[in-house]
Scaffold this motif. Sequence first.
Motif, PDB file in Angstrom:
ATOM      1  N   PRO A   2       4.562 -24.370  47.824  1.00  0.00           N
ATOM      2  CA  PRO A   2       5.874 -24.762  47.274  1.00  0.00           C
ATOM      3  C   PRO A   2       5.709 -25.725  46.098  1.00  0.00           C
ATOM      4  O   PRO A   2       4.841 -26.592  46.104  1.00  0.00           O
ATOM      5  N   ALA A   3       6.556 -25.562  45.093  1.00  0.00           N
ATOM      6  CA  ALA A   3       6.446 -26.358  43.874  1.00  0.00           C
ATOM      7  C   ALA A   3       7.091 -27.738  44.016  1.00  0.00           C
ATOM      8  O   ALA A   3       7.148 -28.493  43.046  1.00  0.00           O
ATOM      9  N   SER A   4       7.588 -28.047  45.224  1.00  0.00           N
ATOM     10  CA  SER A   4       8.236 -29.345  45.448  1.00  0.00           C
ATOM     11  C   SER A   4       8.226 -29.627  46.944  1.00  0.00           C
ATOM     12  O   SER A   4       8.174 -28.696  47.760  1.00  0.00           O
ATOM     13  N   ASP A   5       8.284 -30.905  47.324  1.00  0.00           N
ATOM     14  CA  ASP A   5       8.356 -31.256  48.752  1.00  0.00           C
ATOM     15  C   ASP A   5       9.805 -31.355  49.221  1.00  0.00           C
ATOM     16  O   ASP A   5      10.056 -31.580  50.394  1.00  0.00           O
ATOM     17  N   PHE A   6      10.740 -31.250  48.276  1.00  0.00           N
ATOM     18  CA  PHE A   6      12.143 -31.450  48.623  1.00  0.00           C
ATOM     19  C   PHE A   6      12.657 -30.332  49.537  1.00  0.00           C
ATOM     20  O   PHE A   6      12.463 -29.151  49.244  1.00  0.00           O
ATOM     21  N   ARG A   7      13.283 -30.712  50.641  1.00  0.00           N
ATOM     22  CA  ARG A   7      13.906 -29.718  51.528  1.00  0.00           C
ATOM     23  C   ARG A   7      15.374 -30.095  51.695  1.00  0.00           C
ATOM     24  O   ARG A   7      15.678 -31.155  52.238  1.00  0.00           O
ATOM     25  N   PRO A   8      16.272 -29.240  51.253  1.00  0.00           N
ATOM     26  CA  PRO A   8      17.696 -29.577  51.359  1.00  0.00           C
ATOM     27  C   PRO A   8      18.191 -29.434  52.786  1.00  0.00           C
ATOM     28  O   PRO A   8      17.564 -28.745  53.593  1.00  0.00           O
ATOM     29  N   PRO A 108      27.384 -30.495  39.630  1.00  0.00           N
ATOM     30  CA  PRO A 108      28.518 -30.933  40.450  1.00  0.00           C
ATOM     31  C   PRO A 108      28.056 -31.776  41.637  1.00  0.00           C
ATOM     32  O   PRO A 108      27.159 -31.356  42.366  1.00  0.00           O
ATOM     33  N   PRO A 109      28.684 -32.940  41.859  1.00  0.00           N
ATOM     34  CA  PRO A 109      28.301 -33.789  42.989  1.00  0.00           C
ATOM     35  C   PRO A 109      28.341 -33.058  44.330  1.00  0.00           C
ATOM     36  O   PRO A 109      27.541 -33.346  45.211  1.00  0.00           O
ATOM     37  N   MET A 110      29.228 -32.052  44.461  1.00  0.00           N
ATOM     38  CA  MET A 110      29.312 -31.353  45.752  1.00  0.00           C
ATOM     39  C   MET A 110      28.024 -30.563  46.076  1.00  0.00           C
ATOM     40  O   MET A 110      27.771 -30.243  47.234  1.00  0.00           O
ATOM     41  N   LEU A 111      27.208 -30.278  45.046  1.00  0.00           N
ATOM     42  CA  LEU A 111      25.951 -29.554  45.299  1.00  0.00           C
ATOM     43  C   LEU A 111      24.746 -30.497  45.327  1.00  0.00           C
ATOM     44  O   LEU A 111      23.608 -30.066  45.519  1.00  0.00           O
ATOM     45  N   LYS A 112      25.004 -31.783  45.143  1.00  0.00           N
ATOM     46  CA  LYS A 112      23.925 -32.753  44.948  1.00  0.00           C
ATOM     47  C   LYS A 112      22.894 -32.758  46.087  1.00  0.00           C
ATOM     48  O   LYS A 112      21.686 -32.792  45.843  1.00  0.00           O
ATOM     49  N   ALA A 113      23.396 -32.703  47.322  1.00  0.00           N
ATOM     50  CA  ALA A 113      22.486 -32.789  48.478  1.00  0.00           C
ATOM     51  C   ALA A 113      21.511 -31.621  48.506  1.00  0.00           C
ATOM     52  O   ALA A 113      20.468 -31.685  49.159  1.00  0.00           O
ATOM     53  N   HIS A 114      21.816 -30.557  47.754  1.00  0.00           N
ATOM     54  CA  HIS A 114      20.977 -29.353  47.788  1.00  0.00           C
ATOM     55  C   HIS A 114      20.038 -29.257  46.592  1.00  0.00           C
ATOM     56  O   HIS A 114      19.325 -28.270  46.447  1.00  0.00           O
ATOM     57  N   MET A 115      20.072 -30.296  45.741  1.00  0.00           N
ATOM     58  CA  MET A 115      19.219 -30.247  44.543  1.00  0.00           C
ATOM     59  C   MET A 115      18.230 -31.410  44.592  1.00  0.00           C
ATOM     60  O   MET A 115      18.577 -32.528  44.974  1.00  0.00           O
ATOM     61  N   VAL A 116      16.999 -31.141  44.171  1.00  0.00           N
ATOM     62  CA  VAL A 116      15.984 -32.193  44.182  1.00  0.00           C
ATOM     63  C   VAL A 116      16.459 -33.350  43.292  1.00  0.00           C
ATOM     64  O   VAL A 116      16.911 -33.129  42.169  1.00  0.00           O
ATOM     65  N   PRO A 117      16.414 -34.594  43.788  1.00  0.00           N
ATOM     66  CA  PRO A 117      16.815 -35.714  42.931  1.00  0.00           C
ATOM     67  C   PRO A 117      15.836 -35.877  41.770  1.00  0.00           C
ATOM     68  O   PRO A 117      14.652 -35.553  41.893  1.00  0.00           O
ATOM     69  N   ILE A 118      16.335 -36.394  40.667  1.00  0.00           N
ATOM     70  CA  ILE A 118      15.491 -36.510  39.471  1.00  0.00           C
ATOM     71  C   ILE A 118      14.330 -37.479  39.704  1.00  0.00           C
ATOM     72  O   ILE A 118      13.276 -37.357  39.075  1.00  0.00           O
ATOM     73  N   ASP A 119      14.489 -38.433  40.639  1.00  0.00           N
ATOM     74  CA  ASP A 119      13.394 -39.382  40.873  1.00  0.00           C
ATOM     75  C   ASP A 119      12.479 -38.959  42.025  1.00  0.00           C
ATOM     76  O   ASP A 119      11.614 -39.717  42.442  1.00  0.00           O
ATOM     77  N   ASP A 120      12.645 -37.733  42.529  1.00  0.00           N
ATOM     78  CA  ASP A 120      11.693 -37.216  43.524  1.00  0.00           C
ATOM     79  C   ASP A 120      10.381 -36.927  42.789  1.00  0.00           C
ATOM     80  O   ASP A 120      10.363 -36.122  41.844  1.00  0.00           O
ATOM     81  N   SER A 122       7.741 -35.288  43.691  1.00  0.00           N
ATOM     82  CA  SER A 122       6.927 -34.134  44.091  1.00  0.00           C
ATOM     83  C   SER A 122       6.846 -32.994  43.070  1.00  0.00           C
ATOM     84  O   SER A 122       5.770 -32.406  42.904  1.00  0.00           O
ATOM     85  N   PRO A 123       7.929 -32.653  42.339  1.00  0.00           N
ATOM     86  CA  PRO A 123       7.753 -31.550  41.380  1.00  0.00           C
ATOM     87  C   PRO A 123       6.684 -31.841  40.329  1.00  0.00           C
ATOM     88  O   PRO A 123       5.896 -30.957  39.970  1.00  0.00           O
ATOM     89  N   LEU A 124       6.610 -33.092  39.883  1.00  0.00           N
ATOM     90  CA  LEU A 124       5.587 -33.435  38.892  1.00  0.00           C
ATOM     91  C   LEU A 124       4.206 -33.502  39.561  1.00  0.00           C
ATOM     92  O   LEU A 124       3.216 -32.993  39.030  1.00  0.00           O
ATOM     93  N   ALA A 125       4.170 -34.101  40.753  1.00  0.00           N
ATOM     94  CA  ALA A 125       2.888 -34.238  41.457  1.00  0.00           C
ATOM     95  C   ALA A 125       2.297 -32.862  41.766  1.00  0.00           C
ATOM     96  O   ALA A 125       1.078 -32.683  41.752  1.00  0.00           O
ATOM     97  N   ARG A 126       3.134 -31.880  42.014  1.00  0.00           N
ATOM     98  CA  ARG A 126       2.639 -30.546  42.385  1.00  0.00           C
ATOM     99  C   ARG A 126       2.438 -29.626  41.185  1.00  0.00           C
ATOM    100  O   ARG A 126       2.018 -28.481  41.346  1.00  0.00           O
ATOM    101  N   SER A 127       2.774 -30.122  40.009  1.00  0.00           N
ATOM    102  CA  SER A 127       2.640 -29.273  38.818  1.00  0.00           C
ATOM    103  C   SER A 127       1.208 -29.328  38.286  1.00  0.00           C
ATOM    104  O   SER A 127       0.708 -30.406  37.982  1.00  0.00           O
ATOM    105  N   PRO A 128       0.553 -28.172  38.155  1.00  0.00           N
ATOM    106  CA  PRO A 128      -0.842 -28.182  37.690  1.00  0.00           C
ATOM    107  C   PRO A 128      -0.983 -28.529  36.215  1.00  0.00           C
ATOM    108  O   PRO A 128      -2.097 -28.749  35.740  1.00  0.00           O
TER     109      PRO A 128
END
Length: 325
Positions: A2-8, A108-120, A122-128
């Motif tokens: 997975p390209a991120s550790d974020f799990r919604p 939209p804030p209503m979808l926020k909980a389902h999107m990786v936060p910008i300060d997470d 993991s996406p950068l850490a997992r990017s080769p």
Amino acid sequence: MPASDFRPPERRPFKPWQRYLSYLPLYLLVVPLSRVLEVSGVWKKLVRRRGAMFGAFGDYRARAGDVFACAGFKSGTTWLLQMATQIAHRGNAEFADIHQVVPWPDGPPMLKAHMVPIDDPSPLARSPTGRRVIKTHLPFEAVPYTEHALYIGLVRDPKDACVSGYHFMRSMVFGPAMPSVATWVEMFVQPSFAPVSWAAHLQSYWRVRDRPNVLFLTYEEMKRDSAAAILRIAAFMGVELAAAELAEVERRSSFAYMKQEQQRFNPGHVVPWGSASGYMIRRGERGASDELLTPGQRRRIDDTCRAQLVALGSDFPYDATFAAR
Ligand code: A3P
């Protein structure tokens, strides 16, 4: 991997009875209200930015490794996200939903909980490649800036973006309460169209296109030669792809692949009466706005967008770029 550790949090689909029951308020309240808004001309005034509909970057500071995908509304944003994310992961970015890897702070804030936060991290850490992609529809001046980050401005023929937006809003949100095509066209060309008008978005990136950390692209050139667009984006991101990696980025960015895998790119059911799929990766054509718009409506969009660009002092070659086929 997975390209991120974020799990919604798990999203429960609407149950069939909830969907059927929702038709009552839809047809008894929402559709009649929409007709009143249509007749009174109020729909047009509702396109302004509303806090409840959009998030913001807050105090986020852009940094090296950030690739801001700055696309206009319905202008191929998801396609660009997929290309850039697959390039960053050398053709091997795995995710259940692209927003688990790509943050969208102005979403939209209503979808926020389902999107990786910008300060997470993991996406950068997992990017080769040390690059991670951030989505935004905001104009350049509203996006956090540093000369160490990269900015890809993406624009599309406003007639096609308008048609794409009509189908999107109708399928995902409004259903039979969607304003008429004529009203939607008038909403789309408002200078106050939220979060930014088509012309103001374009001009904000066109103005800075010569900066070394800015790449200005059109949906039309991506369609004309998507392989060339991938190479251009990869070079801009400083990523040299091996032949097999390039082939995989091309395969995963193709319309056929993205359509087949559309659950990775769709917000799904947003309202109980809405469609769950089919509206995000829809038709993927350029110059096809006559599927919905009359010649008069197409002219109205051309004339208004061209005039708005001129008013903004833009020298963007509108007619050469978006000439009707
Ligand atoms: P249509 O509705 O005209 O088909 P956004 O991601 O900004 O919401 O833009 C959506 C538009 O991009 C849709 O246009 C969609 O079909 C198109 N699109 C998405 N993936 C694509 C791809 N791989 N190739 C071409 N067009 C694509």
